[in-house]
Design an enzyme around this catalytic site. Structure first.
Site, PDB file in Angstrom:
ATOM      1  N   LYS A 227       0.833  -1.119  -0.104  1.00 56.61           N
ATOM      2  CA  LYS A 227       0.166   0.014  -0.036  1.00 56.61           C
ATOM      3  C   LYS A 227       0.866   1.161   0.124  1.00 56.61           C
ATOM      4  CE  LYS A 227      -3.767   0.006   2.436  1.00 56.61           C
ATOM      5  NZ  LYS A 227      -4.576   0.200   3.446  1.00 56.61           N
TER       6      LYS A 227
ATOM      7  N   GLU B 238       9.873  -6.077   4.071  1.00 55.92           N
ATOM      8  CA  GLU B 238       9.906  -7.452   3.608  1.00 55.92           C
ATOM      9  C   GLU B 238       9.822  -7.092   2.032  1.00 55.92           C
ATOM     10  OE1 GLU B 238       8.302  -8.081   7.737  1.00 55.92           O
ATOM     11  OE2 GLU B 238       7.897  -6.786   6.139  1.00 55.92           O
TER      12      GLU B 238
ATOM     13  N   GLY C 140      -5.418  -5.533   5.236  1.00 59.48           N
ATOM     14  CA  GLY C 140      -4.630  -6.614   4.644  1.00 59.48           C
ATOM     15  C   GLY C 140      -5.200  -8.026   4.539  1.00 59.48           C
ATOM     16  N   ARG C 141      -5.715  -8.494   5.492  1.00 54.76           N
ATOM     17  CA  ARG C 141      -6.204  -9.724   5.682  1.00 54.76           C
ATOM     18  C   ARG C 141      -7.752  -9.921   4.980  1.00 54.76           C
ATOM     19  NH1 ARG C 141      -5.748  -7.263  10.314  1.00 54.76           N
ATOM     20  NH2 ARG C 141      -7.481  -6.971  11.663  1.00 54.76           N
TER      21      ARG C 141
ATOM     22  N   GLU D 121      -5.036 -12.291  13.801  1.00 52.84           N
ATOM     23  CA  GLU D 121      -4.756 -10.961  13.474  1.00 52.84           C
ATOM     24  C   GLU D 121      -5.869  -9.832  13.934  1.00 52.84           C
ATOM     25  OE1 GLU D 121      -1.354  -9.311  11.100  1.00 52.84           O
ATOM     26  OE2 GLU D 121      -2.991  -8.796   9.994  1.00 52.84           O
TER      27      GLU D 121
ATOM     28  N   HIS E 241      -2.522 -38.219  10.289  1.00 52.59           N
ATOM     29  CA  HIS E 241      -1.500 -38.914  10.704  1.00 52.59           C
ATOM     30  C   HIS E 241      -0.516 -37.933  11.329  1.00 52.59           C
ATOM     31  CE1 HIS E 241      -2.467 -42.740   8.655  1.00 52.59           C
ATOM     32  NE2 HIS E 241      -3.151 -41.808   7.791  1.00 52.59           N
TER      33      HIS E 241
ATOM     34  N   LYS F 181       8.526  -4.822  14.237  1.00 55.11           N
ATOM     35  CA  LYS F 181       8.858  -4.093  12.938  1.00 55.11           C
ATOM     36  C   LYS F 181       9.700  -2.809  13.332  1.00 55.11           C
ATOM     37  CE  LYS F 181       5.569  -4.042  10.175  1.00 55.11           C
ATOM     38  NZ  LYS F 181       4.316  -3.660   9.128  1.00 55.11           N
TER      39      LYS F 181
END
Length: 565
Positions: free
Chosen positions: A223, A229, A284-285, A370, A401, A529
């Site tokens: 954005k 990152e 964001g999510r 979040e 399993h 961050k």
């Protein structure tokens, strides 16, 4: 009424009477009611009510939601619906769809529902209808994705694009990656879409090492165009690209941006005509429905992307208009509160019996944890009750399993959601039937369990010696009474996937509304961050570090000693 919600003249959203959920009358009733339910076993509830499945299941088109395998009675549901009303849930739902600024800490509306508003009904933010802007970006996405898929978009040497690399992180990565993987049968094999998110260089290197610069295009999703990152990966991708290209103008043919920062996008070398906008009312999510979903449109085509939106919009309308008693996300959310706050369940398992949904648990982990991983309410007051659970999961049958042992026989209560399609996209004989038999059997096994007497009878029939019966029968006892929901649908189409994701998004909203927290900020990701910037600066200096605590100093200095070798 206690907890009734509304909006003031500034459009802000806030409880008019600040009563904690634990102080609501329905909460008190549920605490007493839990003592009654804790003594009941689901196998007895099923025996007593032959129509329990019909009574406790709902359908939206061909999607079946079965919640009959839960530790509930009719009274339980009545009390939970009372809790929802006393917490102001109906008013809170209306406030979100109305465009009120329900993200109070950031003073923002929460309108991922506008991104898939197929009805084009006006949705206002500060008096302005957002739908023209949404439609404009959708049109821009169609032109771009059509150009890539039709091979009209050519690279700097005149070759069509064969690989698209999406660079983002968090919601700018998990959602699109999950959807593209889930809808693999709808993708073109000659056009590959890749995802890079981790700042660990291995992530980028492993993706680009076999790619051709002439036929690769990068989508950079940030954005602000400053996310550490994402921009570290984007700059390295640009360096890789320019290593074989002399003309900087070529960048414009191989990089596009999903951002709002035109100045930084242009400085990077991207033509701002190829910058796709999204808005501060898109978290964001919740952003896969926006231009962040550009790799989805490239992978499955814009018509497929519009079907994804249509599936989510159908659930939005169901959530907005259905009474609480027939509302699938409301029931999902209330059941989660029931186990989280009254049975002490700390986790929830997401168990899709579909290899294509391998990333679903990852996406829902962020969407839930979040959003509702909060310990203060919307007025900043410390909470004295549990909020969001730990979300985990894996595609069946692999999970059987791995961690199902703990779910079946462990000491922790883990509510489970199972998801499966009646039809596979493939036709290998026997596979899908084996998969679905496990899906259905696991829900039955969790509910029924196996008594010690039943286990002992089986062992005796097998001829197990008397001196081993007691110990072995105890080991083979399954307590059962483990709750689960099941989603069963015709097949995993773009529309069905859109609906499933929207169910979970709204379930998260319901729980946040009950807990009176802001589900739409994520301040918890910021501190690490911020500190990373200081640590990075210290890391790049040659001298020993002594400005942090002894552990942090020790880690930094030991890293430097290893680096010097």
């Amino acid at each position: 009424m206690a907890g009734e919600a509304g909006h003031n003249i500034n459009g802000e959203y806030r409880n008019q009477i600040m009563v904690r959920c634990t102080q609501l009358p329905a909460w008190q009733v549920l605490q007493e009611h839990q003592w009654e339910i804790a003594r009941l076993h689901m196998r007895d509830l099923f025996s007593a009510d032959p129509k329990r499945f019909e009574r406790y299941s709902l359908r939206l088109d061909d999607i079946l939601f079965d919640y009959s395998k839960n530790r509930i009675t009719h009274s339980t549901l009545e009390h939970l619906f009372d809790l929802a009303r006393q917490a102001g849930l109906p008013e809170k739902i209306a406030a979100m769809f109305r465009g009120d600024k329900i993200n109070l800490t950031e003073n923002r509306a929460v309108l991922h529902i506008a991104l898939r508003n197929c009805s084009n009904r006006p949705i206002l933010v500060d008096g302005t209808d957002v739908m023209p802007g949404v439609n404009r970006v959708l049109t821009q996405m169609r032109y771009f994705s059509d150009a890539i898929r039709s091979q009209e978009w050519l690279g700097y040497t005149g070759k069509p694009i064969a690989n698209v690399v999406h660079i983002g992180i968090g919601g700018s990565d998990l959602g699109p990656k999950m959807v593209v993987k889930a809808l693999t049968p709808y993708c073109r094999p000659e056009l590959k879409v890749h995802f890079v998110s981790n700042v660990d260089e291995a992530d980028l290197v492993e993706v680009i090492k076999n790619l051709d610069r002439e036929t690769t295009l990068f989508i950079v999703a940030s954005k602000t165009f400053t996310t550490q990152e994402t921009m570290t990966n984007a700059l390295s991708a640009r360096e890789w690209f320019m290593a074989g290209v002399k003309d900087k103008e070529a960048i414009a043919k191989h990089f596009v941006a999903v951002s709002t920062n035109a100045e930084k996008v242009e400085a990077f070398g991207i033509d701002t005509k190829n910058m796709f906008e999204f808005w501060d009312w898109v978290g964001g999510r919740y952003s896969l429905w926006s231009a962040i979903g550009l790799p989805i449109a490239v992978a499955i085509g814009m018509d497929g992307f519009k079907e994804l939106l249509a599936g989510a919009h159908k659930v939005d309308e169901h959530f907005r208009t259905s009474p609480l008693e027939r509302n699938i996300p409301v029931i999902m959310g209330l059941l989660g509160v029931w186990y989280n706050n009254f049975f002490g369940a700390q986790t929830q398992a997401i168990l899709p019996y579909d290899q294509y949904l391998d990333f679903l648990a990852d996406h829902l982990q962020q969407a839930d944890m979040e959003s509702n991983g909060k310990s203060v309410d919307i007025d900043g007051k410390r909470l004295d009750y549990d909020t969001g659970p730990v979300i985990f999961g894996q595609a069946g049958t692999n999970g059987q399993h791995a961690f199902y042992q703990l779910i079946h026989q462990g000491s922790k209560l883990v509510p489970c959601d199972f998801l499966a399609a009646a039809h596979s996209h493939h036709k290998l004989a026997g596979h899908h039937e084996a998969l679905l038999s496990n899906f259905i059997a696991q829900t039955e096994a969790l509910m029924r369990g196996k008594t010690t007497e039943e286990a002992k009878a089986e062992l005796m029939a097998e001829g197990v010696p008397e001196d081993r019966l007691d110990k072995l029968s105890m080991a083979k006892t399954f307590p059962g009474n483990k709750p689960s929901n099941s989603f069963l649908y015709h097949s995993l189409t773009p529309e069905t996937l859109g609906a499933l994701i929207a169910f979970y998004e709204h379930k998260v909203f319901v729980q946040g509304a009950i807990w009176n927290i802001n589900s739409f900020d994520q301040m918890g990701v910021e501190l690490g961050k911020q500190l990373a910037k200081t640590v990075l600066k210290d890391m790049m200096e040659d001298k020993l570090v002594d400005s942090h605590d002894s552990s942090t100093n020790g880690l930094l200095n030991y890293y430097k000693s290893l680096r010097s070798r």
